[in-house]
Design an enzyme around this catalytic site. Structure first.
Site, PDB file in Angstrom:
ATOM      1  N   LYS A   1      25.382  39.947   4.629  1.00 26.07           N
ATOM      2  CA  LYS A   1      24.931  41.120   5.392  1.00 26.07           C
ATOM      3  C   LYS A   1      25.472  41.022   6.811  1.00 26.07           C
ATOM      4  O   LYS A   1      25.323  39.998   7.486  1.00 26.07           O
ATOM      5  CB  LYS A   1      23.407  41.134   5.459  1.00 26.07           C
ATOM      6  CG  LYS A   1      22.778  42.093   4.486  1.00 26.07           C
ATOM      7  CD  LYS A   1      21.289  41.929   4.523  1.00 26.07           C
ATOM      8  CE  LYS A   1      20.601  43.233   4.737  1.00 26.07           C
ATOM      9  NZ  LYS A   1      19.137  43.075   4.653  1.00 26.07           N
TER      10      LYS A   1
HETATM   11  C1  E4P Z   1      17.335  45.801   4.181  1.00 23.98           C
HETATM   12  O1  E4P Z   1      18.098  45.131   3.529  1.00 23.98           O
HETATM   13  C2  E4P Z   1      16.302  45.294   5.090  1.00 23.98           C
HETATM   14  O2  E4P Z   1      16.011  43.968   4.709  1.00 23.98           O
HETATM   15  C3  E4P Z   1      15.003  46.027   5.019  1.00 23.98           C
HETATM   16  O3  E4P Z   1      15.029  47.042   4.049  1.00 23.98           O
HETATM   17  C4  E4P Z   1      14.419  46.407   6.325  1.00 23.98           C
HETATM   18  O4  E4P Z   1      13.188  47.037   6.087  1.00 23.98           O
HETATM   19  P1  E4P Z   1      12.064  47.262   7.211  1.00 23.98           P
HETATM   20  O5  E4P Z   1      12.459  48.450   8.021  1.00 23.98           O
HETATM   21  O6  E4P Z   1      10.822  47.517   6.428  1.00 23.98           O
HETATM   22  O7  E4P Z   1      12.011  46.004   8.021  1.00 23.98           O
END
Ligand code: E4P
Length: 217
Positions: free
Chosen positions: A86
């Site tokens: 990522k």
């Molecule tokens: C995506 O890969 C992120 O890990 C995640 O969906 C972030 O979500 P949040 O906005 O609930 O922290």
């Protein structure tokens, strides 16, 4: 449509995997930090997750410069063949996405809040783009409208990059993502279990069990 779970909690991942509906996992530094509190290292958590799920497992690089991202990405990818790196949607990040594609390392461009960020990530050769719908909804902007535009753009140009709907807060995000034709949705364990829920299913089971009591010998 692929279902990923958005957590680093191995108990939740094990439960979700046992349903037979799980295609992958996404993590981020915040989700990892919750588990690290329990005494496990980042690497141990990732290795455990890779044992549980045979699908793309996103792990985040935290460097913000090209060289740092490349170094972290290579280290993460070496942990397991299923690791997807990522990388945030910033210029240095997209430079790294392009270079990593040439090395055969898959990427998930994260923290996407506009369709044009997703377009650039796809041009760079990202495997996935992660539009954060819940965080956009939180600031009174339409998270799912962004997803609809990204899906349309990717169809227009036949990009191979998959749209991975992230920051999911409730089942309506999942339904809308499916109707729009998003390739993947990553959701917290709670939302995955909410997808099963319907009061009429519970009432129906209760009535059938009661009636069965009258006929069984
Ligand atoms: C995506 O890969 C992120 O890990 C995640 O969906 C972030 O979500 P949040 O906005 O609930 O922290």
């Amino acid at each position: 449509m692929k279902f990923f779970i958005d957590t680093a909690n191995v108990d939740e991942i094990r439960e979700a995997a046992s349903l037979g509906l799980l295609d992958g996992v996404t993590t981020n530094p915040t989700l990892m930090a919750k588990e690290a509190d329990k005494g496990k290292t980042f690497r141990q958590i990732l290795e455990e997750i890779c044992e549980l799920v045979d699908g793309p497992i996103s792990a985040e690089a935290v460097s913000l410069d090209f060289e740092g991202i490349m170094r972290e990405a290579r280290e993460l990818a070496a942990i397991h063949k299923n690791i997807v790196v990522k990388i945030p949607a910033i210029p240095e990040g997209l430079k790294a996405v392009k270079a990593l594609k040439e090395e055969g390392i898959r990427t998930n461009v994260t923290l996407i809040f506009s369709p044009t960020q997703a377009l650039m990530a796809a041009k760079a050769g990202a495997t996935f783009v992660s539009p954060f719908v819940g965080r956009l909804d939180d600031v009174s902007s339409g998270g799912m409208d962004m997803v609809a535009q990204i899906v349309r753009i990717f169809e227009n140009y036949r990009f191979e990059t998959e749209v991975l709907v992230a920051s999911v807060r409730h089942p309506m995000h999942v339904l809308d993502a499916a109707l729009m034709g998003a390739h993947v949705v990553t959701m917290p364990y709670k939302v995955l279990m909410q997808l099963f829920k319907h009061p009429l299913t519970d009432v129906g089971i209760e009535r059938f069990l009661k009636d069965w009591e009258k006929v069984k010998k």
